[in-house]
Design a protein around this motif. Structure first.
Motif, PDB file in Angstrom:
ATOM      1  N   LEU A 151      -0.095 -28.169  12.719  1.00 49.08           N
ATOM      2  CA  LEU A 151       1.274 -28.344  13.180  1.00 49.08           C
ATOM      3  C   LEU A 151       1.616 -29.823  13.054  1.00 49.08           C
ATOM      4  O   LEU A 151       0.858 -30.680  13.503  1.00 49.08           O
ATOM      5  CB  LEU A 151       1.384 -27.906  14.648  1.00 49.08           C
ATOM      6  CG  LEU A 151       2.669 -28.234  15.396  1.00 49.08           C
ATOM      7  CD1 LEU A 151       3.829 -27.437  14.830  1.00 49.08           C
ATOM      8  CD2 LEU A 151       2.499 -27.927  16.870  1.00 49.08           C
ATOM      9  N   ARG A 152       2.752 -30.105  12.401  1.00 49.08           N
ATOM     10  CA  ARG A 152       3.221 -31.490  12.275  1.00 49.08           C
ATOM     11  C   ARG A 152       4.663 -31.565  12.736  1.00 49.08           C
ATOM     12  O   ARG A 152       5.433 -30.635  12.528  1.00 49.08           O
ATOM     13  CB  ARG A 152       3.129 -31.955  10.818  1.00 49.08           C
ATOM     14  CG  ARG A 152       1.695 -32.080  10.353  1.00 49.08           C
ATOM     15  CD  ARG A 152       1.576 -32.539   8.919  1.00 49.08           C
ATOM     16  NE  ARG A 152       2.076 -31.494   8.030  1.00 49.08           N
ATOM     17  CZ  ARG A 152       2.810 -31.721   6.944  1.00 49.08           C
ATOM     18  NH1 ARG A 152       3.145 -32.947   6.605  1.00 49.08           N
ATOM     19  NH2 ARG A 152       3.200 -30.737   6.180  1.00 49.08           N
ATOM     20  N   VAL A 153       5.022 -32.667  13.352  1.00 49.11           N
ATOM     21  CA  VAL A 153       6.418 -32.900  13.693  1.00 49.11           C
ATOM     22  C   VAL A 153       7.046 -33.629  12.524  1.00 49.11           C
ATOM     23  O   VAL A 153       6.388 -34.427  11.852  1.00 49.11           O
ATOM     24  CB  VAL A 153       6.582 -33.676  15.022  1.00 49.11           C
ATOM     25  CG1 VAL A 153       6.082 -32.849  16.187  1.00 49.11           C
ATOM     26  CG2 VAL A 153       5.890 -35.010  14.978  1.00 49.11           C
ATOM     27  N   ILE A 154       8.297 -33.339  12.248  1.00 44.98           N
ATOM     28  CA  ILE A 154       8.968 -33.902  11.080  1.00 44.98           C
ATOM     29  C   ILE A 154       9.513 -35.287  11.393  1.00 44.98           C
ATOM     30  O   ILE A 154      10.243 -35.470  12.368  1.00 44.98           O
ATOM     31  CB  ILE A 154      10.104 -32.974  10.601  1.00 44.98           C
ATOM     32  CG1 ILE A 154       9.526 -31.630  10.157  1.00 44.98           C
ATOM     33  CG2 ILE A 154      10.887 -33.621   9.459  1.00 44.98           C
ATOM     34  CD1 ILE A 154      10.557 -30.588   9.808  1.00 44.98           C
ATOM     35  N   ASP A 176      11.907 -21.432  17.787  1.00 41.12           N
ATOM     36  CA  ASP A 176      12.942 -20.664  18.472  1.00 41.12           C
ATOM     37  C   ASP A 176      12.414 -20.072  19.773  1.00 41.12           C
ATOM     38  O   ASP A 176      13.092 -20.089  20.790  1.00 41.12           O
ATOM     39  CB  ASP A 176      13.453 -19.560  17.542  1.00 41.12           C
ATOM     40  CG  ASP A 176      14.632 -18.822  18.111  1.00 41.12           C
ATOM     41  OD1 ASP A 176      15.566 -19.483  18.593  1.00 41.12           O
ATOM     42  OD2 ASP A 176      14.600 -17.566  18.086  1.00 41.12           O
ATOM     43  N   ALA A 177      11.201 -19.527  19.745  1.00 40.10           N
ATOM     44  CA  ALA A 177      10.612 -18.908  20.938  1.00 40.10           C
ATOM     45  C   ALA A 177       9.100 -18.824  20.753  1.00 40.10           C
ATOM     46  O   ALA A 177       8.606 -18.696  19.637  1.00 40.10           O
ATOM     47  CB  ALA A 177      11.185 -17.507  21.151  1.00 40.10           C
ATOM     48  N   VAL A 178       8.396 -18.891  21.883  1.00 45.73           N
ATOM     49  CA  VAL A 178       6.936 -18.781  21.854  1.00 45.73           C
ATOM     50  C   VAL A 178       6.544 -17.624  22.764  1.00 45.73           C
ATOM     51  O   VAL A 178       6.944 -17.574  23.926  1.00 45.73           O
ATOM     52  CB  VAL A 178       6.256 -20.086  22.325  1.00 45.73           C
ATOM     53  CG1 VAL A 178       4.738 -19.959  22.244  1.00 45.73           C
ATOM     54  CG2 VAL A 178       6.743 -21.268  21.494  1.00 45.73           C
ATOM     55  N   HIS A 233       1.765 -24.033  24.899  1.00 52.34           N
ATOM     56  CA  HIS A 233       2.511 -24.998  25.708  1.00 52.34           C
ATOM     57  C   HIS A 233       3.099 -26.108  24.838  1.00 52.34           C
ATOM     58  O   HIS A 233       4.230 -26.537  25.044  1.00 52.34           O
ATOM     59  CB  HIS A 233       1.606 -25.611  26.781  1.00 52.34           C
ATOM     60  CG  HIS A 233       1.247 -24.659  27.864  1.00 52.34           C
ATOM     61  ND1 HIS A 233       0.141 -23.858  27.814  1.00 52.34           N
ATOM     62  CD2 HIS A 233       1.874 -24.372  29.027  1.00 52.34           C
ATOM     63  CE1 HIS A 233       0.087 -23.122  28.894  1.00 52.34           C
ATOM     64  NE2 HIS A 233       1.125 -23.409  29.647  1.00 52.34           N
ATOM     65  N   VAL A 234       2.321 -26.585  23.879  1.00 47.95           N
ATOM     66  CA  VAL A 234       2.812 -27.621  22.971  1.00 47.95           C
ATOM     67  C   VAL A 234       4.008 -27.090  22.183  1.00 47.95           C
ATOM     68  O   VAL A 234       5.042 -27.759  22.062  1.00 47.95           O
ATOM     69  CB  VAL A 234       1.698 -28.098  22.010  1.00 47.95           C
ATOM     70  CG1 VAL A 234       2.247 -29.051  20.963  1.00 47.95           C
ATOM     71  CG2 VAL A 234       0.553 -28.749  22.787  1.00 47.95           C
ATOM     72  N   LEU A 235       3.888 -25.873  21.658  1.00 46.73           N
ATOM     73  CA  LEU A 235       4.982 -25.270  20.884  1.00 46.73           C
ATOM     74  C   LEU A 235       6.227 -25.085  21.745  1.00 46.73           C
ATOM     75  O   LEU A 235       7.345 -25.356  21.287  1.00 46.73           O
ATOM     76  CB  LEU A 235       4.531 -23.936  20.293  1.00 46.73           C
ATOM     77  CG  LEU A 235       3.458 -24.012  19.203  1.00 46.73           C
ATOM     78  CD1 LEU A 235       2.911 -22.623  18.893  1.00 46.73           C
ATOM     79  CD2 LEU A 235       3.996 -24.677  17.954  1.00 46.73           C
ATOM     80  N   ARG A 236       6.056 -24.629  22.976  1.00 45.15           N
ATOM     81  CA  ARG A 236       7.207 -24.438  23.875  1.00 45.15           C
ATOM     82  C   ARG A 236       7.930 -25.763  24.124  1.00 45.15           C
ATOM     83  O   ARG A 236       9.159 -25.823  24.109  1.00 45.15           O
ATOM     84  CB  ARG A 236       6.759 -23.825  25.197  1.00 45.15           C
ATOM     85  CG  ARG A 236       6.499 -22.351  25.119  1.00 45.15           C
ATOM     86  CD  ARG A 236       6.116 -21.749  26.490  1.00 45.15           C
ATOM     87  NE  ARG A 236       5.662 -20.395  26.288  1.00 45.15           N
ATOM     88  CZ  ARG A 236       4.389 -20.049  26.044  1.00 45.15           C
ATOM     89  NH1 ARG A 236       3.452 -20.985  25.994  1.00 45.15           N
ATOM     90  NH2 ARG A 236       4.064 -18.792  25.852  1.00 45.15           N
ATOM     91  N   GLU A 237       7.175 -26.825  24.357  1.00 44.35           N
ATOM     92  CA  GLU A 237       7.789 -28.130  24.624  1.00 44.35           C
ATOM     93  C   GLU A 237       8.532 -28.644  23.395  1.00 44.35           C
ATOM     94  O   GLU A 237       9.644 -29.169  23.497  1.00 44.35           O
ATOM     95  CB  GLU A 237       6.733 -29.136  25.080  1.00 44.35           C
ATOM     96  CG  GLU A 237       7.282 -30.486  25.461  1.00 44.35           C
ATOM     97  CD  GLU A 237       8.254 -30.450  26.642  1.00 44.35           C
ATOM     98  OE1 GLU A 237       9.123 -31.349  26.706  1.00 44.35           O
ATOM     99  OE2 GLU A 237       8.160 -29.531  27.480  1.00 44.35           O
ATOM    100  N   LEU A 238       7.923 -28.496  22.213  1.00 41.74           N
ATOM    101  CA  LEU A 238       8.601 -28.927  20.984  1.00 41.74           C
ATOM    102  C   LEU A 238       9.872 -28.114  20.753  1.00 41.74           C
ATOM    103  O   LEU A 238      10.896 -28.655  20.333  1.00 41.74           O
ATOM    104  CB  LEU A 238       7.663 -28.806  19.785  1.00 41.74           C
ATOM    105  CG  LEU A 238       6.485 -29.787  19.769  1.00 41.74           C
ATOM    106  CD1 LEU A 238       5.521 -29.441  18.637  1.00 41.74           C
ATOM    107  CD2 LEU A 238       6.960 -31.219  19.657  1.00 41.74           C
ATOM    108  N   GLY A 239       9.821 -26.820  21.043  1.00 43.82           N
ATOM    109  CA  GLY A 239      11.010 -25.975  20.919  1.00 43.82           C
ATOM    110  C   GLY A 239      12.098 -26.388  21.898  1.00 43.82           C
ATOM    111  O   GLY A 239      13.276 -26.461  21.541  1.00 43.82           O
ATOM    112  N   ALA A 240      11.717 -26.688  23.141  1.00 46.67           N
ATOM    113  CA  ALA A 240      12.689 -27.098  24.157  1.00 46.67           C
ATOM    114  C   ALA A 240      13.357 -28.413  23.773  1.00 46.67           C
ATOM    115  O   ALA A 240      14.532 -28.628  24.069  1.00 46.67           O
ATOM    116  CB  ALA A 240      12.004 -27.233  25.518  1.00 46.67           C
TER     117      ALA A 240
END
Length: 188
Positions: free
Chosen positions: A177-180, A138-140, A112-119
């Motif tokens: 996982l880190r955000v840039i 790109d996709a989860v 869910h975290v990855l999907r939100e960051l991707g969106a």
């Protein structure tokens, strides 16, 4: 035979035996309680900076912002890290503070975290057993994530220099996982 001395001796032996039984019971109950405490509960109860050693040898130091049953969010001096509990091989100092097991949230899963960051199109650095990758999610999928690499080298092996390429990473192999260029907000 002095009856009061006899009674005193019996009471002393009884008290001594009762004390040993009580000590044994306390040890048994302590062991039983410790056997039910998870790493996530100890992390949630951590006070101050802690250091986590991850699979692959990386160590990360910071304070716990949040802890769930599957990940811990750590605020370091330079950046924030969402770390998979399954990637942690050692932690110190945890001390004796423990959050109630019932208070440790299941929380949103890493998918869910990855999907939100991707969106949101947020740039990320994903460190996994397959290497470190910098780009946009790109996709989860159910058990893996596709990361569109941005072409900027992040590690010495140069694997991220191939801009325009998408790599699929197994969720089971994720470590951190880190955000840039930004911190995690209070609502992630």
């Amino acid at each position: 035979m002095d009856m009061s001395a006899f009674i005193a001796e019996l009471e002393a032996r009884f008290d001594d035996e009762r004390g040993r039984d009580l000590d044994a019971l306390i040890d048994e109950l302590t062991d039983a309680e410790r056997a039910s405490v998870t790493l996530s509960a100890r992390l949630a109860g951590a006070d101050g900076d802690i250091t986590l050693a991850l699979r692959g040898g990386l160590t990360v130091t910071g304070s716990v912002l949040d802890s769930t049953r599957s990940w811990v969010l750590l605020r370091g001096s330079l950046d924030d890290s969402l770390i998979m509990l399954s990637a942690i091989v050692a932690a110190w100092p945890l001390g004796r503070s423990v959050a109630r097991e019932s208070s440790v949230r299941g929380g949103v899963g890493v998918g869910h975290v990855l999907r939100e960051l991707g969106a949101r199109g947020v740039g990320v650095v994903i460190e996994s057993d397959g290497g470190d990758h910098r780009g946009i999610i790109d996709a989860v999928y159910a058990d893996h994530v596709d990361v569109a690499l941005d072409g900027e080298a992040f590690t010495y092996d140069g694997r991220d220099e191939a801009g325009g390429m998408t790599v699929s990473l197994a969720l089971a192999g994720l470590r951190r996982l880190r955000v840039i260029g930004q911190r995690w907000s209070a609502d992630y």
